[in-house]
Design an enzyme around this catalytic site. Structure first.
Site, PDB file in Angstrom:
ATOM      1  N   HIS A  87      -7.924  -5.799  -0.659  1.00 28.09           N
ATOM      2  CA  HIS A  87      -8.534  -4.975   0.384  1.00 28.09           C
ATOM      3  C   HIS A  87     -10.052  -5.088   0.321  1.00 28.09           C
ATOM      4  CE1 HIS A  87      -8.473  -2.115  -3.067  1.00 28.09           C
ATOM      5  NE2 HIS A  87      -9.575  -1.645  -2.539  1.00 28.09           N
ATOM      6  N   GLU A 136     -10.294  -0.293   3.425  1.00 26.89           N
ATOM      7  CA  GLU A 136     -10.509   1.037   2.828  1.00 26.89           C
ATOM      8  C   GLU A 136     -11.843   1.560   3.314  1.00 26.89           C
ATOM      9  OE1 GLU A 136     -10.396   0.995  -1.442  1.00 26.89           O
ATOM     10  OE2 GLU A 136     -11.113   3.043  -1.613  1.00 26.89           O
TER      11      GLU A 136
HETATM   12  C1  LIG Z   1      -7.568   4.413  -3.833  1.00 29.80           C
HETATM   13  C2  LIG Z   1      -7.907   3.924  -5.182  1.00 29.80           C
HETATM   14  C3  LIG Z   1      -8.659   2.613  -5.143  1.00 29.80           C
HETATM   15  C4  LIG Z   1     -10.034   2.865  -4.545  1.00 29.80           C
HETATM   16  O1  LIG Z   1     -10.700   1.904  -4.112  1.00 29.80           O
HETATM   17  O2  LIG Z   1     -10.462   4.035  -4.574  1.00 29.80           O
HETATM   18  C5  LIG Z   1      -7.898   1.580  -4.374  1.00 29.80           C
HETATM   19  O3  LIG Z   1      -8.375   0.864  -3.532  1.00 29.80           O
HETATM   20  S1  LIG Z   1      -6.220   1.515  -4.760  1.00 29.80           S
HETATM   21  C6  LIG Z   1      -5.523   0.241  -3.712  1.00 29.80           C
HETATM   22  C7  LIG Z   1      -4.029   0.412  -3.700  1.00 29.80           C
HETATM   23  N1  LIG Z   1      -3.656   1.391  -2.680  1.00 29.80           N
HETATM   24  C8  LIG Z   1      -3.291   0.973  -1.457  1.00 29.80           C
HETATM   25  O4  LIG Z   1      -3.233  -0.208  -1.161  1.00 29.80           O
HETATM   26  C9  LIG Z   1      -2.922   2.061  -0.464  1.00 29.80           C
HETATM   27  C10 LIG Z   1      -2.843   1.490   0.946  1.00 29.80           C
HETATM   28  N2  LIG Z   1      -1.789   0.479   1.037  1.00 29.80           N
HETATM   29  C11 LIG Z   1      -0.585   0.750   1.683  1.00 29.80           C
HETATM   30  O5  LIG Z   1      -0.356   1.829   2.201  1.00 29.80           O
HETATM   31  C12 LIG Z   1       0.418  -0.385   1.704  1.00 29.80           C
HETATM   32  O6  LIG Z   1       0.099  -1.334   0.713  1.00 29.80           O
HETATM   33  C13 LIG Z   1       0.484  -1.121   3.087  1.00 29.80           C
HETATM   34  C14 LIG Z   1       0.924  -0.126   4.160  1.00 29.80           C
HETATM   35  C15 LIG Z   1      -0.849  -1.739   3.445  1.00 29.80           C
HETATM   36  C16 LIG Z   1       1.527  -2.224   2.972  1.00 29.80           C
HETATM   37  O7  LIG Z   1       2.699  -1.614   2.542  1.00 29.80           O
HETATM   38  P1  LIG Z   1       3.889  -2.537   1.956  1.00 29.80           P
HETATM   39  O8  LIG Z   1       3.284  -3.532   1.017  1.00 29.80           O
HETATM   40  O9  LIG Z   1       4.969  -1.682   1.445  1.00 29.80           O
HETATM   41  O10 LIG Z   1       4.391  -3.195   3.283  1.00 29.80           O
HETATM   42  P2  LIG Z   1       4.826  -4.671   3.501  1.00 29.80           P
HETATM   43  O11 LIG Z   1       4.883  -5.439   2.227  1.00 29.80           O
HETATM   44  O12 LIG Z   1       6.028  -4.615   4.367  1.00 29.80           O
HETATM   45  O13 LIG Z   1       3.583  -5.241   4.354  1.00 29.80           O
HETATM   46  C17 LIG Z   1       3.529  -4.965   5.745  1.00 29.80           C
HETATM   47  C18 LIG Z   1       2.731  -6.098   6.331  1.00 29.80           C
HETATM   48  O14 LIG Z   1       1.377  -5.965   5.889  1.00 29.80           O
HETATM   49  C19 LIG Z   1       1.014  -7.100   5.111  1.00 29.80           C
HETATM   50  N3  LIG Z   1       0.225  -6.620   3.996  1.00 29.80           N
HETATM   51  C20 LIG Z   1       0.627  -5.806   2.998  1.00 29.80           C
HETATM   52  N4  LIG Z   1      -0.383  -5.589   2.124  1.00 29.80           N
HETATM   53  C21 LIG Z   1      -1.443  -6.299   2.610  1.00 29.80           C
HETATM   54  C22 LIG Z   1      -2.787  -6.505   2.165  1.00 29.80           C
HETATM   55  N5  LIG Z   1      -3.231  -5.920   1.027  1.00 29.80           N
HETATM   56  N6  LIG Z   1      -3.605  -7.289   2.898  1.00 29.80           N
HETATM   57  C23 LIG Z   1      -3.159  -7.876   4.043  1.00 29.80           C
HETATM   58  N7  LIG Z   1      -1.886  -7.749   4.531  1.00 29.80           N
HETATM   59  C24 LIG Z   1      -1.055  -6.952   3.803  1.00 29.80           C
HETATM   60  C25 LIG Z   1       2.304  -7.741   4.653  1.00 29.80           C
HETATM   61  O15 LIG Z   1       2.095  -9.107   4.412  1.00 29.80           O
HETATM   62  C26 LIG Z   1       3.204  -7.466   5.828  1.00 29.80           C
HETATM   63  O16 LIG Z   1       2.904  -8.402   6.831  1.00 29.80           O
HETATM   64  P3  LIG Z   1       4.133  -9.159   7.565  1.00 29.80           P
HETATM   65  O17 LIG Z   1       3.451 -10.135   8.475  1.00 29.80           O
HETATM   66  O18 LIG Z   1       4.911  -8.059   8.250  1.00 29.80           O
HETATM   67  O19 LIG Z   1       4.915  -9.808   6.438  1.00 29.80           O
HETATM   68 CO   LIG Z   2     -10.431   0.153  -3.341  1.00 33.13          CO
END
Ligand SMILES: CC[C@H](C(=O)O)C(=O)SCCNC(=O)CCNC(=O)[C@H](O)C(C)(C)COP(=O)(O)OP(=O)(O)OC[C@H]1O[C@@H](n2cnc3c(N)ncnc32)[C@H](O)[C@@H]1OP(=O)(O)O
Ligand SMILES: [Co+2]
Length: 147
Positions: A87, A136
């Site tokens: 991210h 983010e």
């Molecule tokens: C907050 C503490 C710290 C800080 O800086 O303060 C952090 O940054 S902690 C970081 C960790 N926390 C998070 O990432 C929270 C937000 N993330 C989420 O809610 C999920 O990861 C989400 C919704 C982005 C993806 O959820 P999930 O992985 O369960 O879904 P899918 O695997 O089905 O993915 C859906 C679709 O999105 C693409 N995807 C997933 N992650 C990423 C990414 N990091 N970058 C780009 N694309 C991403 C994934 O490839 C799927 O695409 P598709 O074409 O449908 O296959």
């Molecule tokens: Co972060």
């Protein structure tokens, strides 16, 4: 929305220890902060500070390793076993105004603002709405982005 400073680039890793060694030994980075757990966000975190210019702080690499079964980065690592760019985080002066703007633009905001790794309020916007980049947004009072 007016872009604020790039605060950090989040890099997911299966091993904080291996990634710390890489940034220290290959990239010559100084790891200024010891790793710490952020159980509320399901990650173990280590910041790598990049050099700034003229005494200003540079950008950070935020190394994140899954913490707990429910970690949101397990799915990412399942698709990217070696880890990688996860991210990008930008600063805003007012997290609530910024969140309202993203919602008004029809972007998928993920959850309510919550305290992140820097101890300030953050939220995420779905990568599908952000040119493929999980984005983010982090509140830094007084930061440059006017809204
Ligand atoms: C907050 C503490 C710290 C800080 O800086 O303060 C952090 O940054 S902690 C970081 C960790 N926390 C998070 O990432 C929270 C937000 N993330 C989420 O809610 C999920 O990861 C989400 C919704 C982005 C993806 O959820 P999930 O992985 O369960 O879904 P899918 O695997 O089905 O993915 C859906 C679709 O999105 C693409 N995807 C997933 N992650 C990423 C990414 N990091 N970058 C780009 N694309 C991403 C994934 O490839 C799927 O695409 P598709 O074409 O449908 O296959
Ligand atoms: Co972060």
């Amino acid at each position: 929305m007016k872009l604020g400073r790039l605060n950090h680039v989040g890099v997911a890793t299966p091993s904080l220890a291996a990634s710390i060694a890489y940034y220290r030994d290959v990239m010559g980075a100084t790891i200024a902060h010891a790793p710490f757990d952020l159980p509320t966000q399901g990650v173990k975190v280590c910041f790598v500070d990049t050099p700034g210019e003229g005494g200003t702080a540079g950008t950070q690499i935020e190394l994140i390793e899954p913490l707990g079964e429910a970690s949101p980065i397990h799915a990412f690592l399942a698709k990217n076993p070696a880890g990688g760019q996860h991210h990008m985080c930008y600063e805003v002066p007012d997290i609530h105004a910024a969140r309202a703007e993203f919602l008004a633009m029809g972007k998928k905001v993920l959850g309510e603002p919550r305290i992140g790794a820097h101890g300030t309020l953050i939220f995420f916007v779905h990568p599908k709405d952000m040119n493929g980049i999980l984005t983010e947004i982090m509140e830094v009072p007084g930061s440059g982005a006017a809204h």
